[in-house]
Design a protein around this motif. Structure first.
Motif, PDB file in Angstrom:
ATOM      1  N   ARG A 188       0.808  -1.217   0.000  1.00  0.00           N
ATOM      2  CA  ARG A 188       0.000   0.000   0.000  1.00  0.00           C
ATOM      3  C   ARG A 188       0.850   1.280   0.000  1.00  0.00           C
ATOM      4  NH1 ARG A 188      -5.067   0.297   3.781  1.00  0.00           N
ATOM      5  NH2 ARG A 188      -5.401   1.980   2.270  1.00  0.00           N
ATOM      6  N   GLY A 189       1.989   1.201  -0.639  1.00  0.00           N
ATOM      7  CA  GLY A 189       2.857   2.365  -0.710  1.00  0.00           C
ATOM      8  C   GLY A 189       3.667   2.623   0.538  1.00  0.00           C
ATOM      9  N   VAL A 190       3.642   1.718   1.492  1.00  0.00           N
ATOM     10  CA  VAL A 190       4.395   1.843   2.738  1.00  0.00           C
ATOM     11  C   VAL A 190       5.484   0.778   2.743  1.00  0.00           C
ATOM     12  CG1 VAL A 190       4.298   1.804   5.252  1.00  0.00           C
ATOM     13  CG2 VAL A 190       2.357   2.692   3.934  1.00  0.00           C
ATOM     14  N   THR A 191       6.728   1.197   2.950  1.00  0.00           N
ATOM     15  CA  THR A 191       7.832   0.251   2.928  1.00  0.00           C
ATOM     16  C   THR A 191       8.648   0.306   4.209  1.00  0.00           C
ATOM     17  OG1 THR A 191       9.310   1.839   1.854  1.00  0.00           O
ATOM     18  CG2 THR A 191       8.042   0.382   0.415  1.00  0.00           C
ATOM     19  N   VAL A 192       9.166  -0.851   4.570  1.00  0.00           N
ATOM     20  CA  VAL A 192      10.127  -0.976   5.664  1.00  0.00           C
ATOM     21  C   VAL A 192      11.220  -1.904   5.167  1.00  0.00           C
ATOM     22  CG1 VAL A 192      10.544  -1.900   7.975  1.00  0.00           C
ATOM     23  CG2 VAL A 192       8.445  -0.615   7.515  1.00  0.00           C
ATOM     24  N   LYS A 193      12.454  -1.460   5.181  1.00  0.00           N
ATOM     25  CA  LYS A 193      13.563  -2.290   4.737  1.00  0.00           C
ATOM     26  C   LYS A 193      13.806  -3.426   5.724  1.00  0.00           C
ATOM     27  CE  LYS A 193      16.076   1.251   2.125  1.00  0.00           C
ATOM     28  NZ  LYS A 193      17.351   1.993   1.986  1.00  0.00           N
ATOM     29  N   ALA A 194      14.108  -4.599   5.196  1.00  0.00           N
ATOM     30  CA  ALA A 194      14.426  -5.736   6.056  1.00  0.00           C
ATOM     31  C   ALA A 194      15.616  -5.397   6.942  1.00  0.00           C
ATOM     32  CB  ALA A 194      14.736  -6.960   5.203  1.00  0.00           C
ATOM     33  N   GLN A 195      15.481  -5.694   8.213  1.00  0.00           N
ATOM     34  CA  GLN A 195      16.547  -5.374   9.163  1.00  0.00           C
ATOM     35  C   GLN A 195      16.582  -6.413  10.274  1.00  0.00           C
ATOM     36  OE1 GLN A 195      15.173  -1.521  11.155  1.00  0.00           O
ATOM     37  NE2 GLN A 195      13.675  -1.807   9.511  1.00  0.00           N
ATOM     38  N   ALA A 196      17.762  -6.928  10.535  1.00  0.00           N
ATOM     39  CA  ALA A 196      17.930  -7.920  11.586  1.00  0.00           C
ATOM     40  C   ALA A 196      18.000  -7.212  12.933  1.00  0.00           C
ATOM     41  CB  ALA A 196      19.193  -8.730  11.344  1.00  0.00           C
ATOM     42  N   VAL A 197      16.999  -7.453  13.762  1.00  0.00           N
ATOM     43  CA  VAL A 197      16.950  -6.858  15.096  1.00  0.00           C
ATOM     44  C   VAL A 197      16.849  -7.989  16.110  1.00  0.00           C
ATOM     45  CG1 VAL A 197      15.723  -5.314  16.653  1.00  0.00           C
ATOM     46  CG2 VAL A 197      15.748  -4.828  14.188  1.00  0.00           C
ATOM     47  N   GLN A 198      17.773  -8.046  17.026  1.00  0.00           N
ATOM     48  CA  GLN A 198      17.742  -9.039  18.085  1.00  0.00           C
ATOM     49  C   GLN A 198      17.080  -8.402  19.302  1.00  0.00           C
ATOM     50  OE1 GLN A 198      18.728 -12.303  17.867  1.00  0.00           O
ATOM     51  NE2 GLN A 198      17.706 -12.479  19.847  1.00  0.00           N
ATOM     52  N   PRO A 199      15.802  -8.692  19.537  1.00  0.00           N
ATOM     53  CA  PRO A 199      15.091  -8.005  20.623  1.00  0.00           C
ATOM     54  C   PRO A 199      15.584  -8.413  22.008  1.00  0.00           C
ATOM     55  CG  PRO A 199      13.732  -9.759  19.742  1.00  0.00           C
ATOM     56  CD  PRO A 199      14.943  -9.671  18.849  1.00  0.00           C
ATOM     57  N   GLU A 200      15.528  -7.466  22.913  1.00  0.00           N
ATOM     58  CA  GLU A 200      15.841  -7.756  24.319  1.00  0.00           C
ATOM     59  C   GLU A 200      14.585  -8.296  24.965  1.00  0.00           C
ATOM     60  OE1 GLU A 200      17.545  -4.450  26.358  1.00  0.00           O
ATOM     61  OE2 GLU A 200      19.204  -4.240  24.942  1.00  0.00           O
ATOM     62  N   ARG A 201      14.549  -9.601  25.145  1.00  0.00           N
ATOM     63  CA  ARG A 201      13.334 -10.248  25.617  1.00  0.00           C
ATOM     64  C   ARG A 201      13.090 -10.045  27.103  1.00  0.00           C
ATOM     65  NH1 ARG A 201      11.256 -14.099  22.077  1.00  0.00           N
ATOM     66  NH2 ARG A 201      12.513 -14.451  20.203  1.00  0.00           N
ATOM     67  N   GLY A 202      14.134  -9.985  27.881  1.00  0.00           N
ATOM     68  CA  GLY A 202      13.936  -9.849  29.310  1.00  0.00           C
ATOM     69  C   GLY A 202      13.644 -11.190  29.949  1.00  0.00           C
ATOM     70  N   PRO A 203      13.519 -11.238  31.286  1.00  0.00           N
ATOM     71  CA  PRO A 203      13.362 -12.514  31.999  1.00  0.00           C
ATOM     72  C   PRO A 203      12.073 -13.240  31.656  1.00  0.00           C
ATOM     73  CG  PRO A 203      12.961 -10.643  33.462  1.00  0.00           C
ATOM     74  CD  PRO A 203      13.553 -10.090  32.203  1.00  0.00           C
ATOM     75  N   ASP A 204      11.021 -12.514  31.227  1.00  0.00           N
ATOM     76  CA  ASP A 204       9.748 -13.162  30.926  1.00  0.00           C
ATOM     77  C   ASP A 204       9.530 -13.313  29.423  1.00  0.00           C
ATOM     78  OD1 ASP A 204       9.054 -13.297  33.626  1.00  0.00           O
ATOM     79  OD2 ASP A 204       8.360 -11.211  33.588  1.00  0.00           O
ATOM     80  N   GLY A 205      10.559 -13.062  28.648  1.00  0.00           N
ATOM     81  CA  GLY A 205      10.387 -13.076  27.198  1.00  0.00           C
ATOM     82  C   GLY A 205      10.963 -14.289  26.520  1.00  0.00           C
ATOM     83  N   GLU A 206      10.933 -15.434  27.162  1.00  0.00           N
ATOM     84  CA  GLU A 206      11.435 -16.644  26.541  1.00  0.00           C
ATOM     85  C   GLU A 206      10.501 -17.079  25.418  1.00  0.00           C
ATOM     86  OE1 GLU A 206      14.399 -17.850  27.212  1.00  0.00           O
ATOM     87  OE2 GLU A 206      14.557 -16.154  28.556  1.00  0.00           O
ATOM     88  N   PRO A 207      11.015 -17.813  24.444  1.00  0.00           N
ATOM     89  CA  PRO A 207      10.148 -18.280  23.369  1.00  0.00           C
ATOM     90  C   PRO A 207       8.918 -18.984  23.910  1.00  0.00           C
ATOM     91  CG  PRO A 207      12.422 -18.753  22.854  1.00  0.00           C
ATOM     92  CD  PRO A 207      12.400 -18.238  24.275  1.00  0.00           C
ATOM     93  N   PHE A 208       7.803 -18.787  23.236  1.00  0.00           N
ATOM     94  CA  PHE A 208       6.506 -19.288  23.692  1.00  0.00           C
ATOM     95  C   PHE A 208       6.467 -20.813  23.696  1.00  0.00           C
ATOM     96  CE2 PHE A 208       2.209 -20.588  22.185  1.00  0.00           C
ATOM     97  CZ  PHE A 208       1.538 -20.337  23.359  1.00  0.00           C
ATOM     98  N   ALA A 209       6.148 -21.383  24.821  1.00  0.00           N
ATOM     99  CA  ALA A 209       5.990 -22.832  24.924  1.00  0.00           C
ATOM    100  C   ALA A 209       5.336 -23.145  26.255  1.00  0.00           C
ATOM    101  CB  ALA A 209       7.344 -23.544  24.829  1.00  0.00           C
TER     102      ALA A 209
END
Length: 452
Positions: free
Chosen positions: A159-180
């Protein structure tokens, strides 16, 4: 000469205005304005909107879980956005620019509540917890945030809106472990996340009731939002499985032995599968989703001896007594069934051939070549026969369907057909019928039965 110079200057001004107009995009401008106004990274804001809606405001209509607009402002969020931005709730729901601004305001409020300062707000990696909080459910925060950061990593152009691909390693924090969550699942490749117990019925299937149908749904919402909704006391609905658009990840929410509340009168004998997305936007229906869902359906069908045909694998819209339209016209049944069966599959159903209101009351196999079905409509009081091919699909080959009301001449549809023969219909009040059909050299003829 002066006139020519002025004329040339005028052309240059006009050319500049036209270029500016060509480059201007109201939607892109709205993200830029919201980003600047609330000090939220513009690319993050676009990624969040993309994960929520694929940048589709749905004409101000709410999602299945009650969220509005590109930013999916749920009731609590839209009220918060109205207070922060001094914008009327109705405008926040229906106007794209206002909705984006409201979403930015709410996201910034989540960041403030987490103590993010101006320096932290410039760093995309530090927004993970705030994005998870924006999702509205602590149970699905990591799923939600992961979807947004995945959009950042792959890039966006719509829709005319672009975001360039960018590798971002998020800071998950103590409660941000992968969902399981540690729990046994019925399908080995699924993640377990239970629906609220008040949104389904505990049962003991198939001992208490046979499982003979698989119902395909489209959620009218996101993966995380759907999971969260099935855990909400207000929902009064659920499905056994939910599948993510981007990669086909599967979450199981109701045990197959139990009755999920997904298709009204079909709940007793069926398993429901929700797919992330909206019926009016085919972009949600990725090949990864189709293949993942097909693998799940194959597994379920094999375990419960459910025929892998469109008579047993139905869209929500095809279930009698339901008022939903999913999975909608953008769902590619031919592709989906080919993935389920490992080859071409008949994209039609007996009910779609006979028409609205008809339900299957009997059937007979025609070897491996097809199946002939007898249907009945309570609304019209008529029977209908349709013969569905299972071989030489898409190629015209011999097939037939007939219906004979006792005491009346036989009605038959016979010829070379690509997918089915029929429909043949007739009223038979308090009268027996004989029915049947053929595909190639395989045929079936019933006795007079179903009297009355």
């Amino acid at each position: 000469m002066r006139i020519r110079i002025l004329a040339l200057a005028g052309l240059l001004v006009m050319s500049g205005q036209q270029a500016a107009t060509a480059e201007s995009n109201p939607l892109s401008d709205a993200f830029a304005k919201a980003s600047s106004g609330y000090d939220v990274p513009r690319d993050l804001l676009v990624a969040l909107a993309y994960a929520e809606s694929r940048l589709d405001g749905h004409q101000g209509k709410p999602s299945a879980s009650g969220g509005y607009g590109m930013m999916h402002l749920v009731p609590k969020a839209v009220q918060q956005a109205a207070e922060i931005t001094s914008t009327p709730v109705e405008r926040l729901r229906a106007d794209d620019a206002a909705n984006i601004l409201g979403g930015a305001a709410v996201l910034r409020a989540k960041a403030d509540a987490l103590g993010m300062d101006a320096g932290a707000r410039k760093d995309l990696s530090k927004w993970y917890a705030a994005v998870g909080a924006y999702g509205g459910s602590s149970n699905t925060a990591t799923i939600y945030a992961d979807a947004v950061y995945e959009a950042l990593s792959t890039g966006i152009d719509t829709r005319g809106v672009t975001v360039k691909a960018q590798a971002v390693q998020p800071e998950r924090g103590p409660d941000g472990e992968p969902f399981a969550e540690a729990a046994a699942v019925d399908y080995p490749d699924a993640i377990w996340k239970p629906a609220l117990s008040s949104n389904y019925t505990v049962a003991n299937r198939p001992a208490s009731a046979p499982i003979n149908k698989i119902i395909i749904h489209v959620a009218q919402g996101t993966y995380a939002g759907t999971i969260s909704w099935f855990q909400d006391v207000r929902a009064k609905t659920s499905s056994h499985y939910v599948i993510r658009s981007s990669d086909g990840q599967i979450t199981q929410m109701v045990r197959e032995k139990d009755r999920a509340w997904h298709a009204r009168n079909a709940n007793t004998n069926s398993i429901g599968i929700e797919h992330e997305g909206y019926i009016d936007n085919a972009a949600w229906f990725t090949d990864q989703m189709y293949r993942s869902s097909a693998a799940l359906v194959r597994n379920i069908a094999d375990r419960y001896n459910i025929p892998k045909t469109r008579a047993n694998i139905l869209g929500h819209v095809e279930v009698p007594g339901n008022d939903h339209t999913d999975p909608g016209p953008n769902w590619d049944w031919a592709k989906y069934m080919s993935y389920i069966t490992g080859g071409a599959s008949n994209p039609h159903t007996p009910a779609s051939v006979c028409g609205t209101g008809y339900s299957v009351i009997d059937s007979a196999p025609l070897g491996t070549d097809g199946t002939v079905y007898l249907l009945y409509s309570a609304a019209s009081g008529k029977n209908c026969v349709a013969t569905m091919k299972q071989t030489q699909l898409g190629t015209a080959s011999p097939a037939s369907a007939f219906l004979e009301v006792q005491g009346s001449p036989r009605a038959e549809d016979k010829g070379n057909f690509s997918y089915y023969a029929g429909p043949v219909s007739a009223a038979a009040p308090n009268t027996c019928v004989k029915w049947g059909g053929s595909v190639g050299n395989s045929s079936y003829t019933s006795p007079f039965e179903h009297c009355g």
